[in-house]
Design a protein around this motif. Sequence first.
Motif, short mmCIF file in Angstrom:
data_model
loop_
_atom_site.label_atom_id
_atom_site.label_comp_id
_atom_site.label_asym_id
_atom_site.label_seq_id
_atom_site.Cartn_x
_atom_site.Cartn_y
_atom_site.Cartn_z
N ILE A 71 1.27 -1.76 0.29
CA ILE A 71 -0.17 -0.47 -0.57
C ILE A 71 0.99 1.68 -0.25
O ILE A 71 0.38 2.78 -0.47
N GLN A 72 1.83 1.10 0.58
CA GLN A 72 2.94 2.28 0.96
C GLN A 72 3.35 2.31 -0.31
O GLN A 72 3.43 3.75 -0.85
N ALA A 73 3.79 1.70 -1.23
CA ALA A 73 4.80 1.92 -2.27
C ALA A 73 3.46 2.28 -3.31
O ALA A 73 4.06 2.29 -4.68
N ASN A 74 2.58 2.01 -3.71
CA ASN A 74 1.73 2.07 -4.28
C ASN A 74 0.68 3.53 -3.77
O ASN A 74 -0.36 3.62 -4.58
N GLN A 75 0.49 4.05 -3.03
CA GLN A 75 -0.01 5.19 -2.33
C GLN A 75 -0.92 5.38 -3.35
O GLN A 75 -1.66 6.64 -3.34
#
Length: 208
Positions: A71-75
Motif C-alpha cells: 500500500i505504501q509503495a502504491n500510495q
Amino acid sequence: MTRSIKYLLTFLLFGLSSAVFAEGGGFRFNYNKFNLYLEFNDNVPEKGDEVTGMGYIRDPSGFFYDLISLIQANQETISRSKQHIYIRTDNLNQAIWLKQQEPVSKWFLKLYNLKHFDDKLLLQSTCKALNIKDCTPPDSTYIYVSDIPLDNHKVDLIEFGCFPCSNELRFTLTDRCSSGDTSARKPTFKKVMVTRKTIQQYFQKLVW
C-alpha cells in the motif's frame, strides 16, 4: 412467550455473538475512502490449526506486513481508490474468501476444504483486486505512530488485533488527521521505518 424463554433467547443471542467475536481477530486499513478488512476465524481445537500455513495470517510479519508495504509503495493508486475489500481466512471451516464489496460486488477468491494455506495465492489475488502490478513486497516500509489514541480523529488508521476490542489505535499509514472538534488536541505523529522483522515490535501475533 414466558419470561424464562425470553431470558434464554437473550442469552443465546448475545452470549453466542460475544463468543464468536472473542475467538476471532484480524486487521483493518483505512486510507481516505479505501477500506480493507481481514477477518480471521481462529476458533480451532487445542490440537492446533485445521489448515497448515496460517502463521502467514497470525504473524504481523506475514500478510499484514506485505499489505502495508505494498500500500505504501502504491500510495497514489490506493489513495484514490473507493474500494471496500473484505477478506475472510477461516481456520475452523477451512476456507478463504476475498471479495470487493464496493463500489461493485466482485469475488476474487473463494476456496473451501483447504488443507494448506497458500500465502502466494492470497497475496497475488489481493494485488489483482487492488490493481497493484508489482506484487513483490518491499524489504522495508514505514508507518506513523501517534502519541495519543486516534479513535476520535479522521486518520488513515491501521488496526491489528481482535474485533471488536480495545485495540491500540495509534498506528496509521499517513500523518493525515482531521477533526471537527477544534478544541481537541491533535496527535503528534512519528514516522517509523519497519521491516518484516521489526514490525513485530509494534504489533502482536494473533493468538487465542
